[in-house]
Design an enzyme around this catalytic site. Sequence first.
Site, PDB file in Angstrom:
ATOM      1  N   PRO A  66       6.075  -6.542   2.205  1.00  0.00           N
ATOM      2  CA  PRO A  66       5.219  -5.734   1.336  1.00  0.00           C
ATOM      3  C   PRO A  66       5.402  -4.266   1.697  1.00  0.00           C
ATOM      4  O   PRO A  66       5.546  -3.923   2.868  1.00  0.00           O
ATOM      5  CB  PRO A  66       3.798  -6.201   1.679  1.00  0.00           C
ATOM      6  N   HIS A  67       5.418  -3.410   0.685  1.00  0.00           N
ATOM      7  CA  HIS A  67       5.675  -2.000   0.945  1.00  0.00           C
ATOM      8  C   HIS A  67       5.058  -1.137  -0.143  1.00  0.00           C
ATOM      9  O   HIS A  67       4.809  -1.597  -1.250  1.00  0.00           O
ATOM     10  CB  HIS A  67       7.176  -1.731   1.035  1.00  0.00           C
ATOM     11  N   SER A  68       4.839   0.134   0.211  1.00  0.00           N
ATOM     12  CA  SER A  68       4.288   1.079  -0.746  1.00  0.00           C
ATOM     13  C   SER A  68       4.455   2.497  -0.221  1.00  0.00           C
ATOM     14  O   SER A  68       4.516   2.718   0.980  1.00  0.00           O
ATOM     15  CB  SER A  68       2.799   0.809  -0.968  1.00  0.00           C
TER      16      SER A  68
END
Length: 151
Positions: A66-68
């Site tokens: 997961p990344h942002s």
Amino acid sequence: MQIAQILSPERTLSLIEGVSKKRALEILANTIADSSPGLSADEIFRRLVAREKLGSTGIGHGIAIPHSRLPGCETTIATLITLKEPIDFDAIDGEPVDVIFAILVPDQANDEHLHTLAALASALNESTYRQTLRDADTSQALYAAAIAHDN
């Protein structure tokens, strides 16, 4: 990319029990916020969930990244958790996920974001590295296994 530059022992948790995808994202957000003054766990969680709605970050082999991008984030930050029991993460290969490596990058860091994701995905594509992470039975051992790839 050196994993030790983005990951810290306090953001590394081994063998978390009884979680769902949503709860895993909450744990990741809280873990980052707890060690990063000025960053909001709620904002991190909302951004990770929003990214998942675009498409799962489950890359296969039981791994999710997961990344942002995150306003207020001054440098790339990672957290790593392993799960006692794999969970459904809508991964590309349909396999449940038990290793989750979340990454946050500064809002304006487009090239850095892509480079970090690619480097991490490449490392996690190595079966021996994945197995070393899965074999770690404490958070300290997991951190040591994660950064051993740097050497």
